[in-house]
Write an enzyme that holds these catalytic residues in place. Structure first.
Site, PDB file in Angstrom:
ATOM      1  N   GLY A   1       2.280   2.367  10.914  1.00 56.30           N
ATOM      2  CA  GLY A   1       1.968   1.736  12.188  1.00 56.30           C
ATOM      3  C   GLY A   1       1.593   0.285  11.993  1.00 56.30           C
ATOM      4  O   GLY A   1       2.051  -0.608  12.705  1.00 56.30           O
ATOM      5  N   ALA A   2       0.757   0.052  10.961  1.00 52.92           N
ATOM      6  CA  ALA A   2       0.310  -1.311  10.661  1.00 52.92           C
ATOM      7  C   ALA A   2      -0.288  -1.298   9.262  1.00 52.92           C
ATOM      8  O   ALA A   2      -0.603  -0.245   8.717  1.00 52.92           O
ATOM      9  CB  ALA A   2      -0.710  -1.796  11.687  1.00 52.92           C
ATOM     10  N   MET A   3      -0.461  -2.487   8.694  1.00 51.14           N
ATOM     11  CA  MET A   3      -1.001  -2.612   7.340  1.00 51.14           C
ATOM     12  C   MET A   3      -1.931  -3.802   7.254  1.00 51.14           C
ATOM     13  O   MET A   3      -1.588  -4.904   7.679  1.00 51.14           O
ATOM     14  CB  MET A   3       0.149  -2.757   6.333  1.00 51.14           C
ATOM     15  CG  MET A   3      -0.307  -3.014   4.910  1.00 51.14           C
ATOM     16  SD  MET A   3      -1.391  -1.693   4.307  1.00 51.14           S
ATOM     17  CE  MET A   3      -2.351  -2.597   3.089  1.00 51.14           C
ATOM     18  N   GLU A   4      -3.110  -3.573   6.654  1.00 49.61           N
ATOM     19  CA  GLU A   4      -4.227  -4.517   6.736  1.00 49.61           C
ATOM     20  C   GLU A   4      -4.211  -5.602   5.676  1.00 49.61           C
ATOM     21  O   GLU A   4      -5.273  -6.141   5.323  1.00 49.61           O
ATOM     22  CB  GLU A   4      -5.544  -3.752   6.618  1.00 49.61           C
ATOM     23  CG  GLU A   4      -5.811  -3.085   5.267  1.00 49.61           C
ATOM     24  CD  GLU A   4      -5.365  -1.646   5.172  1.00 49.61           C
ATOM     25  OE1 GLU A   4      -5.868  -0.920   4.291  1.00 49.61           O
ATOM     26  OE2 GLU A   4      -4.514  -1.225   5.976  1.00 49.61           O
ATOM     27  N   ASN A   5      -3.053  -5.989   5.132  1.00 41.48           N
ATOM     28  CA  ASN A   5      -3.010  -7.056   4.130  1.00 41.48           C
ATOM     29  C   ASN A   5      -3.997  -8.166   4.504  1.00 41.48           C
ATOM     30  O   ASN A   5      -4.015  -8.629   5.647  1.00 41.48           O
ATOM     31  CB  ASN A   5      -1.608  -7.662   4.054  1.00 41.48           C
ATOM     32  CG  ASN A   5      -0.520  -6.615   4.046  1.00 41.48           C
ATOM     33  OD1 ASN A   5      -0.425  -5.801   3.158  1.00 41.48           O
ATOM     34  ND2 ASN A   5       0.311  -6.635   5.088  1.00 41.48           N
TER      35      ASN A   5
ATOM     36  N   HIS B   1      -8.436  -1.798  14.483  1.00 41.28           N
ATOM     37  CA  HIS B   1      -8.442  -0.996  13.254  1.00 41.28           C
ATOM     38  C   HIS B   1      -8.129  -1.873  12.050  1.00 41.28           C
ATOM     39  O   HIS B   1      -8.872  -1.882  11.052  1.00 41.28           O
ATOM     40  CB  HIS B   1      -7.402   0.126  13.398  1.00 41.28           C
ATOM     41  CG  HIS B   1      -7.257   1.022  12.211  1.00 41.28           C
ATOM     42  ND1 HIS B   1      -7.696   2.327  12.207  1.00 41.28           N
ATOM     43  CD2 HIS B   1      -6.709   0.825  10.984  1.00 41.28           C
ATOM     44  CE1 HIS B   1      -7.430   2.886  11.046  1.00 41.28           C
ATOM     45  NE2 HIS B   1      -6.822   1.983  10.288  1.00 41.28           N
ATOM     46  N   GLU B   2      -7.032  -2.615  12.142  1.00 44.64           N
ATOM     47  CA  GLU B   2      -6.611  -3.431  11.004  1.00 44.64           C
ATOM     48  C   GLU B   2      -7.569  -4.595  10.763  1.00 44.64           C
ATOM     49  O   GLU B   2      -7.803  -4.980   9.614  1.00 44.64           O
ATOM     50  CB  GLU B   2      -5.184  -3.953  11.222  1.00 44.64           C
ATOM     51  CG  GLU B   2      -4.140  -2.883  11.470  1.00 44.64           C
ATOM     52  CD  GLU B   2      -4.115  -1.791  10.413  1.00 44.64           C
ATOM     53  OE1 GLU B   2      -4.421  -2.084   9.233  1.00 44.64           O
ATOM     54  OE2 GLU B   2      -3.795  -0.635  10.755  1.00 44.64           O
TER      55      GLU B   2
ATOM     56  N   GLU C   1       0.862  -1.191   0.000  1.00 45.70           N
ATOM     57  CA  GLU C   1       0.000   0.000   0.000  1.00 45.70           C
ATOM     58  C   GLU C   1       0.895   1.237   0.000  1.00 45.70           C
ATOM     59  O   GLU C   1       1.916   1.268   0.713  1.00 45.70           O
ATOM     60  CB  GLU C   1      -0.904   0.024   1.236  1.00 45.70           C
ATOM     61  CG  GLU C   1      -1.971   1.094   1.118  1.00 45.70           C
ATOM     62  CD  GLU C   1      -2.812   1.239   2.389  1.00 45.70           C
ATOM     63  OE1 GLU C   1      -4.018   1.471   2.258  1.00 45.70           O
ATOM     64  OE2 GLU C   1      -2.256   1.133   3.491  1.00 45.70           O
TER      65      GLU C   1
ATOM     66  N   GLU D   1     -10.212   4.253   5.610  1.00 46.39           N
ATOM     67  CA  GLU D   1      -9.542   4.688   6.836  1.00 46.39           C
ATOM     68  C   GLU D   1     -10.462   5.375   7.835  1.00 46.39           C
ATOM     69  O   GLU D   1     -10.289   5.215   9.046  1.00 46.39           O
ATOM     70  CB  GLU D   1      -8.358   5.594   6.492  1.00 46.39           C
ATOM     71  CG  GLU D   1      -7.294   4.925   5.638  1.00 46.39           C
ATOM     72  CD  GLU D   1      -6.693   3.677   6.288  1.00 46.39           C
ATOM     73  OE1 GLU D   1      -6.918   3.438   7.489  1.00 46.39           O
ATOM     74  OE2 GLU D   1      -5.990   2.939   5.575  1.00 46.39           O
TER      75      GLU D   1
END
Length: 869
Positions: A285-289, A321-322, A137, A344
């Protein structure tokens, strides 16, 4: 600046990728092949175009696979267009619309830039190790393989990874098969696992999804695992350097979040498994793969006895969130990046919904107001700030969309405001219909509004679009004479000379007085109440606006309700915030804001104290104009916190309120800044004890205690903390050390800290901005940090230009400027950089922010001097 991209999905629509990647960990390279099955659309042409960035295309061929039968087309020329990240496959024959398979072989380099395929470094027992991870992303899948790298270009993926043997390989879907091999006479042959030097991992076919959600992680990892009620496999992974018990808290949240959202959204989690991986190096911070969520270690790992309540709450919200993205963003995806808020903004509100259900005594909705509302309002009041929904015409603009205060905080706040307006039941009903109707597809905002309007019976599009498509928000001004109340709305900015006088919104009033209408949709409205009782609005603090009560009686009523705590925590917080923002805009004076603090003398809410601390922080800005204020402000703080310092003490009490654990840190932190002698003395004693017993300091107080000897210039303490930072694998502890060391009042120490930033063995690139911004905001060392930034700008560009955080650099720098001299310095350095698309908006906003801040400080200096003196 006028460059715009062609949407490649309008030319070729992929349906499936058969992708093989071979990772050469020693050479730091990769090679691969991909077969892209899809449909050419639009007009006939002699080329097919894909995205790629930094890849070497070694071979390509095109085969038509439609009803006319199979035909192979020779690729006569391969050319790349680097300005648009494209590779164009040319044929001497005309390619007509229809089904095609595209075969491409390619090679690439693995670099440290934390996008595409990149390495993560860690130590185990002093031995340097690395793993490989991906970050695709927003538009970085093209750095790993040729593809149509747009969110609308959804396809299924079959991924095969070739890597060193006997290490963990993870991807979006479960492993289907693993084959082992070794090198014999220059060729790889099959062998047993024990003999193998290479492994070939085949993964199950993914669901239909966008390219930015494909992901994999390869390395020495271990995990803790569980199952949801429905049987979904959930696991938390970390490097072998991390203790397995640090995975347990996140695992509980991950499992609970899936179960919560399955019920809330009315749609089952779409995959067989959900892996959550803590990466030692990670830019975001994080990634929602989908099915393989990746995180910074600090926002996933909770070390028993070492992790504070505050960080546990951060972990809970980030995991939620993720996880919510697995529906909002992954199952249903925006068509294009201009609707990023569909991902988001919703994840922002959902990150509070799920943890609040799991941990109802932790006060997550108070935190939502204290963090998201304040971030959104203060950013959104700056002239020139972007709207939540924004056009995107070039890849370089995409990263600028990820403004945490706007597309996340403001967007989430607007959705919560809308939820309160239409009601929880209609909100959930509309979401459930939306997911069922659009699963595995792409949407625009209107698709969501249609379902919420159907569920609520209200025109949600008419309500929401002005809030999303316009920047800023209104100030609501109330005047009351007896039973007659007039409410007006007007555009609010920190610089009121730049408002748009014609800008209006549909404003939910949230009044407890039944005579006050639910909505103000006109510039002004006069209401006759049934009694002369003072009318109050924005009860619950749900509205994205500030309220200005013009009458003394109204303000007196507010103050009385603050003292008696008839206002909720969120309401008490927002009264103080509104007063502060009105003063910064010149509608009130900052002296009035400080006078209002008297109503909070018995305050014991942690989130309200966060707001009080913010007011104190703002008042410290005036020291840049009058040094003599510092001593007076410190005296005031000692008086302000005395009662709470006495009540809370230093030690956590059995069964004490969660909020008190965090409030203790706020109160002691303010006391330490104010040079309260007993606090400084006790902090130094705790620091000494910590060096032989790490449990001597409660985790919530660790950064504050560490900071005291640093501020006092204790060289031995600084050396100890530097060594501890280097030795520990606990990223939360490292962050506390960074916060403490950058509080130094010695420019020479600051120079030493800055000199470490460029060495990744001392400071990871993901953390470098933390050290820089803390030092830029340090009034004793800010000039030193500024000069370092100027001198090392090319290094910052080389390190971060492909990163989402790159455009934050001018924002960080602007936040540290409060004088005309610093404004001139800012403009001289940054204005020449406005030719960079990624930086332009934040530079221009930074200039506005500094100018309005200086105007406010100069205007209110006299009232602040009067208050403190």
């Amino acid at each position: 600046m006028n460059k715009s991209v062609t949407r490649l999905y309008e030319q070729f629509q992929p349906a499936h990728y058969d992708l093989q990647l071979k990772i050469n960990d020693e050479a730091m390279t990769f090679s691969g092949s991909v077969v892209i099955a899809g449909k050419k659309v639009g007009r006939p042409s002699q080329r097919i175009t894909f995205h790629q960035k930094g890849l070497k295309i070694t071979q390509a061929r095109i085969r038509r696979t439609d009803k006319k039968g199979a035909k192979v087309f020779e690729v006569s020329r391969i050319n790349t267009q680097d300005s648009f990240d494209e590779v164009r496959l040319h044929s001497n024959e005309m390619l007509y619309p229809g089904g095609y398979n595209i075969f491409i072989n390619f090679e690439g380099k693995i670099t440290d830039g934390m996008t595409g395929i990149y390495p993560c470094y860690f130590k185990q027992d002093g031995i340097e190790k690395k793993l490989f991870a991906t970050q695709f992303e927003s538009h970085h899948a093209r750095e790993a393989f040729p593809c149509i790298d747009e969110p609308e270009a959804k396809a299924t993926y079959d991924l095969t990874l070739i890597s060193a043997a006997n290490i963990v390989t993870l991807s979006n879907t479960p492993e289907k098969e693993k084959l082992y091999g070794k090198l014999v006479d220059g060729e790889y042959v099959a062998c047993s696992k024990d003999e193998a030097t290479q492994q070939r991992t085949f993964f199950e076919t993914t669901p239909k999804m966008s390219s930015y959600l494909l992901a994999f992680v390869i390395g020495e990892l271990h995990s803790r695992a569980t199952k949801t009620k429905r049987g979904t496999d959930v696991a938390v992974w970390g490097t072998v350097a991390q203790p397995a018990n640090s995975f347990d808290f996140a695992l509980d949240v991950a499992k609970g979040s899936i179960e919560f959202f399955e019920d809330y959204f009315g749609v089952d989690y779409p995959l067989a498994k959900a892996d959550h991986v803590a990466l030692p190096d990670f830019s975001s911070g994080a990634m929602e793969n989908w099915g393989l969520i990746t995180y910074r270690e600090r926002v996933l790992l909770a070390y028993p006895g070492e992790t504070s309540q505050s960080i546990k709450e951060v972990i809970a919200t980030v995991v939620a969130h993720e996880t919510s993205h697995q529906w909002f963003g992954n199952l249903v995806t925006m068509k294009w990046w201009d609707d990023l808020w569909l991902n988001e903004s919703f994840a922002n509100i959902m990150e509070y919904e799920a943890p609040d259900a799991m941990y109802p005594t932790w006060g997550f909705w108070d935190t939502f107001i204290a963090q998201e509302a304040l971030s959104a309002l203060r950013r959104d009041s700056t002239p020139g700030v972007q709207a939540v929904k924004l056009d995107v015409n070039h890849p370089d603009e995409i990263s600028t969309l990820f403004d945490p205060s706007i597309v996340y905080a403001k967007g989430g706040r607007l959705l919560n405001m809308m939820k309160q307006y239409i009601g929880e039941e209609a909100f959930r009903k509309g979401l459930q219909a939306y997911f069922k109707k659009h699963a595995y597809g792409n949407t625009i905002g209107a698709d969501l509004w249609a379902e919420l309007s159907e569920a609520s019976g209200k025109d949600v599009a008419a309500f929401m679009n002005p809030w999303l498509e316009q920047s800023g928000f209104p100030v609501l001004t109330l005047t009351q004479t007896g039973a007659e109340v007039t409410i007006t709305q007007g555009h609010f900015l920190d610089d009121m000379t730049k408002i748009d006088p014609d800008r209006t919104w549909q404003v939910p009033l949230f009044s407890t007085n039944d005579a006050v209408p639910a909505l103000l949709a006109t510039p002004a409205s006069t209401i006759t109440l049934t009694t002369s009782e003072t009318a109050l609005i924005n009860r619950g603090a749900h509205g994205h606006y500030v309220v200005n009560y013009e009458d003394d009686a109204q303000r007196d009523m507010q103050a009385q309700m603050i003292k008696s705590k008839e206002f909720s925590n969120g309401e008490r917080l927002m009264v103080l915030n509104d007063a502060s923002m009105l003063a910064r805009a010149g509608i009130r004076s900052y002296g009035d804001v400080l006078q209002l603090l008297a109503a909070y003398k018995d305050e014991d809410s942690e989130t309200v104290w966060d707001m009080i601390a913010l007011i104190i922080g703002e008042s410290r800005r005036f020291i840049d104009l009058d040094d003599s204020l510092e001593a007076a402000i410190k005296t005031f703080i000692r008086s302000l916190v005395a009662a709470e310092l006495q009540r809370l003490g230093w030690d956590e009490k059995p069964g004490e309120d969660i909020g008190d654990q965090k409030l203790r840190a706020t109160i002691i932190g303010l006391s330490a800044y104010a040079d309260e002698p007993t606090v400084l003395e006790h902090a130094q004693a705790l620091f000494a004890a910590y060096q032989t017993n790490s449990s001597a300091i409660p985790p919530e107080l660790r950064s504050i205690v560490f900071g005291v000897p640093v501020k006092l210039g204790d060289k031995a303490a600084i050396e100890y903390l530097l060594n501890l930072h280097h030795e520990t694998s606990n990223s939360d502890l490292q962050a506390d050390i960074a916060g403490a060391l950058t509080a130094t009042r010695n420019p020479k120490t600051a120079s030493m800290l800055l000199s470490r930033i460029k060495d990744p063995a001392l400071v990871k690139p993901q953390d470098a901005d933390r050290w820089l911004i803390y030092l830029l905001r340090n009034r004793y060392c800010g000039d030193t940090a500024w000069q370092w930034m100027v001198d090392e700008w090319q290094w910052l560009v080389d390190t971060y230009q492909n990163d989402k955080s790159y455009d934050m650099l001018p924002r960080y720098a602007a936040s540290a400027c409060s004088t005309k001299e610093s404004a001139d310095r800012y403009k001289a350095f940054f204005l020449p950089k406005t030719n960079q698309i990624a930086l332009k908006r934040n530079i221009e906003i930074g200039i506005e922010e500094i100018a309005t801040r200086i105007t406010w400080l100069e205007r209110d200096l006299a009232s602040v001097q009067t208050f403190f003196n």
